[in-house]
Design a protein around this motif. Sequence first.
Motif, PDB file in Angstrom:
ATOM      1  N   UNK A   1       0.876  -1.091  -0.040  1.00  0.00           N
ATOM      2  CA  UNK A   1      -0.116  -0.084  -0.109  1.00  0.00           C
ATOM      3  C   UNK A   1       0.852   1.095   0.068  1.00  0.00           C
ATOM      4  N   UNK A   2       1.968   1.215   0.910  1.00  0.00           N
ATOM      5  CA  UNK A   2       2.773   2.320   0.902  1.00  0.00           C
ATOM      6  C   UNK A   2       3.655   2.436  -0.425  1.00  0.00           C
ATOM      7  N   UNK A   3       3.984   1.379  -1.093  1.00  0.00           N
ATOM      8  CA  UNK A   3       4.712   1.396  -2.301  1.00  0.00           C
ATOM      9  C   UNK A   3       3.834   1.856  -3.248  1.00  0.00           C
ATOM     10  N   UNK A   4       2.483   1.759  -3.462  1.00  0.00           N
ATOM     11  CA  UNK A   4       1.561   2.438  -4.231  1.00  0.00           C
ATOM     12  C   UNK A   4       1.464   3.781  -4.061  1.00  0.00           C
ATOM     13  N   UNK A   5       1.417   4.060  -2.830  1.00  0.00           N
ATOM     14  CA  UNK A   5       1.249   5.677  -2.509  1.00  0.00           C
ATOM     15  C   UNK A   5       2.393   6.337  -2.954  1.00  0.00           C
ATOM     16  N   UNK A   6       3.816   5.812  -2.556  1.00  0.00           N
ATOM     17  CA  UNK A   6       4.777   6.547  -3.210  1.00  0.00           C
ATOM     18  C   UNK A   6       5.025   6.548  -4.642  1.00  0.00           C
ATOM     19  N   UNK A   7       4.566   5.590  -5.294  1.00  0.00           N
ATOM     20  CA  UNK A   7       4.673   5.468  -6.841  1.00  0.00           C
ATOM     21  C   UNK A   7       3.723   6.620  -7.419  1.00  0.00           C
ATOM     22  N   UNK A   8       2.533   6.697  -6.956  1.00  0.00           N
ATOM     23  CA  UNK A   8       1.637   7.636  -7.492  1.00  0.00           C
ATOM     24  C   UNK A   8       2.052   8.984  -7.134  1.00  0.00           C
ATOM     25  N   UNK A   9       2.662   9.229  -5.765  1.00  0.00           N
ATOM     26  CA  UNK A   9       3.188  10.644  -5.439  1.00  0.00           C
ATOM     27  C   UNK A   9       4.286  11.090  -6.510  1.00  0.00           C
ATOM     28  N   UNK A  10       4.926  10.132  -6.954  1.00  0.00           N
ATOM     29  CA  UNK A  10       5.878  10.358  -7.897  1.00  0.00           C
ATOM     30  C   UNK A  10       5.443  11.026  -9.265  1.00  0.00           C
ATOM     31  N   UNK A  11       4.278  10.561  -9.660  1.00  0.00           N
ATOM     32  CA  UNK A  11       3.686  11.016 -10.787  1.00  0.00           C
ATOM     33  C   UNK A  11       2.811  12.209 -10.732  1.00  0.00           C
ATOM     34  N   UNK A  12       2.044  12.182  -9.444  1.00  0.00           N
ATOM     35  CA  UNK A  12       0.930  13.314  -9.387  1.00  0.00           C
ATOM     36  C   UNK A  12       1.142  14.086  -8.025  1.00  0.00           C
ATOM     37  N   UNK A  13       0.995  15.186  -8.239  1.00  0.00           N
ATOM     38  CA  UNK A  13       1.299  16.418  -7.199  1.00  0.00           C
ATOM     39  C   UNK A  13       0.138  16.293  -6.024  1.00  0.00           C
ATOM     40  N   UNK A  14       0.333  16.737  -5.076  1.00  0.00           N
ATOM     41  CA  UNK A  14      -1.103  16.792  -4.118  1.00  0.00           C
ATOM     42  C   UNK A  14      -1.216  15.616  -3.337  1.00  0.00           C
TER      43      UNK A  14
END
Length: 145
Positions: free
Chosen positions: A36-49
């Motif tokens: 779950x945390x890896x998914x969050x970090x991955x998405x944070x890399x591509x999407x701001x906010x």
Amino acid sequence: MIIQTAAAFLGSIGFAIFFKMKGRQIVLAGIGGAVTWVVYLFMQHFVEGYFVPYLAAAIFVGIYAEIMARVNKAPATIFLTASAVPLIPGGSLYYTMLGLVEKNEALFAESGVAALTIALAISLGFVVVALTNKYINIFMKRTSH
């Protein structure tokens, strides 16, 4: 990233033990928290906010919990709560309260909005998965008759 993922794994395991999960369910909850945390970090890399990364991670953990519930013949709630622990906006909540106590309106407002945004994204992700699962089950019942 590795340290954060390991911390998410251990935090989820801690809550799994607290929730009295047994055997391999504890490890599966830890894996769920780490991924779950890896998914969050991955998405944070591509999407701001905050909203979209937390929403994506919440949707993932909801799906993961439903799958693990069926595999382990256990309630989805135990996997959902233990694996979603890394998403809890602890820092934002802390700084919101700090801003309130110190009468720092800017800190209070900024951190409060962040905490509310994160909470909204997490809850919306859970609701999306729950409703989708409900309608899939209804559809499956209708097609089997």
